[in-house]
Design a protein around this motif. Sequence first.
Motif, PDB file in Angstrom:
ATOM      1  N   LEU A  69       0.826  -1.211   0.000  1.00  0.00           N
ATOM      2  CA  LEU A  69       0.000   0.000   0.000  1.00  0.00           C
ATOM      3  C   LEU A  69       0.859   1.259   0.000  1.00  0.00           C
ATOM      4  N   GLN A  70       1.964   1.230   0.741  1.00  0.00           N
ATOM      5  CA  GLN A  70       2.866   2.384   0.729  1.00  0.00           C
ATOM      6  C   GLN A  70       3.471   2.594  -0.657  1.00  0.00           C
ATOM      7  N   LEU A  71       3.851   1.497  -1.306  1.00  0.00           N
ATOM      8  CA  LEU A  71       4.391   1.602  -2.661  1.00  0.00           C
ATOM      9  C   LEU A  71       3.365   2.211  -3.609  1.00  0.00           C
ATOM     10  N   LEU A  72       2.142   1.714  -3.565  1.00  0.00           N
ATOM     11  CA  LEU A  72       1.098   2.218  -4.460  1.00  0.00           C
ATOM     12  C   LEU A  72       0.726   3.660  -4.144  1.00  0.00           C
ATOM     13  N   GLN A  73       0.818   4.041  -2.893  1.00  0.00           N
ATOM     14  CA  GLN A  73       0.513   5.424  -2.530  1.00  0.00           C
ATOM     15  C   GLN A  73       1.460   6.395  -3.225  1.00  0.00           C
ATOM     16  N   HIS A  74       2.734   6.036  -3.293  1.00  0.00           N
ATOM     17  CA  HIS A  74       3.718   6.925  -3.912  1.00  0.00           C
ATOM     18  C   HIS A  74       3.703   6.806  -5.435  1.00  0.00           C
ATOM     19  N   LEU A  99       6.666  15.403  -4.297  1.00  0.00           N
ATOM     20  CA  LEU A  99       7.604  14.652  -5.133  1.00  0.00           C
ATOM     21  C   LEU A  99       8.849  14.290  -4.344  1.00  0.00           C
ATOM     22  N   ARG A 100       9.340  15.207  -3.539  1.00  0.00           N
ATOM     23  CA  ARG A 100      10.493  14.937  -2.686  1.00  0.00           C
ATOM     24  C   ARG A 100      10.174  13.834  -1.676  1.00  0.00           C
ATOM     25  N   GLU A 101       8.985  13.856  -1.097  1.00  0.00           N
ATOM     26  CA  GLU A 101       8.593  12.829  -0.129  1.00  0.00           C
ATOM     27  C   GLU A 101       8.533  11.451  -0.786  1.00  0.00           C
ATOM     28  N   ALA A 102       8.001  11.388  -1.999  1.00  0.00           N
ATOM     29  CA  ALA A 102       7.939  10.107  -2.701  1.00  0.00           C
ATOM     30  C   ALA A 102       9.340   9.590  -3.010  1.00  0.00           C
ATOM     31  N   TYR A 103      10.219  10.478  -3.454  1.00  0.00           N
ATOM     32  CA  TYR A 103      11.591  10.067  -3.769  1.00  0.00           C
ATOM     33  C   TYR A 103      12.327   9.612  -2.512  1.00  0.00           C
ATOM     34  N   ASP A 104      12.143  10.330  -1.406  1.00  0.00           N
ATOM     35  CA  ASP A 104      12.793   9.953  -0.154  1.00  0.00           C
ATOM     36  C   ASP A 104      12.312   8.587   0.324  1.00  0.00           C
ATOM     37  N   TRP A 105      11.043   8.264   0.069  1.00  0.00           N
ATOM     38  CA  TRP A 105      10.540   6.948   0.477  1.00  0.00           C
ATOM     39  C   TRP A 105      11.237   5.838  -0.295  1.00  0.00           C
ATOM     40  N   PHE A 106      11.409   6.020  -1.594  1.00  0.00           N
ATOM     41  CA  PHE A 106      12.102   5.005  -2.390  1.00  0.00           C
ATOM     42  C   PHE A 106      13.555   4.860  -1.953  1.00  0.00           C
ATOM     43  N   LYS A 107      14.204   5.974  -1.619  1.00  0.00           N
ATOM     44  CA  LYS A 107      15.595   5.905  -1.176  1.00  0.00           C
ATOM     45  C   LYS A 107      15.705   5.248   0.197  1.00  0.00           C
TER      46      LYS A 107
END
Length: 233
Positions: A69-74, A99-107
């Motif tokens: 769900l976290q992946l799909l949210q971003h 956009l920064r928050e989504a990128y930080d989650w992937f990192k």
Amino acid sequence: MWIDAFNWDQLNSFPLHKKLTREHLYPNNASKMRNKLAFDCLNKEMYNMMLEYSKTLTQAAQDEFSGALQLLQHTAFLVDFFGDSRPIKNKEDTRLVALREAYDWFKSWEKERTGEKSAHRRENSLLTMETREDLDFLFHGFISLVDLCTENLKAEVVPSRINSDVIENIFCQERSLYHGANMNPNYNEYRTGINSIILGQTTTSRKSNVGGNEAAKPYTTPCLRQKNVNKKW
């Protein structure tokens, strides 16, 4: 996980994700090249469907489901963001913060799995290296473009107009149109092919971020025309 949610959604009289089909979950070689199918599996409708499906699971299954769900949210945000036709006028735009928050989650996901001792388990629990590099290029490249346009050029950036279709089109023409399905043209073939592509296609686009309605014209040397002289015999 995705397949179970799809089967559950198909049992409903009114499916939550109307565009989702078996082709999305079982793509062939041609379907794997269609970005639209990937967008349908990662957009907001997919997130809402998975969220409703998770409510039917046990607590233990919901805890395991939270990562998806976290992946799909971003990913849903990324799909919406790069389909947004509203211009970005400055760096304080709230969409850039998201956009920064989504990128930080992937990192953070990548950093969390970096300490995994088993290389096989580490690679299986992450996106591919190529996809992770694409995310880096996507984020840093877009932020640099916004800085350049808003600060130096005093122009706006429309996220929905950011794509690499023009470049991909040139590569496809190089590999197939001018060299007979040659997947690896040499330097000389590429050099002659690119000249034909540049001179043979329309280079003007009114939907680009840089604007303008005039394209650069190929260099030509002036040719003096000889006047017709009526000769009397």
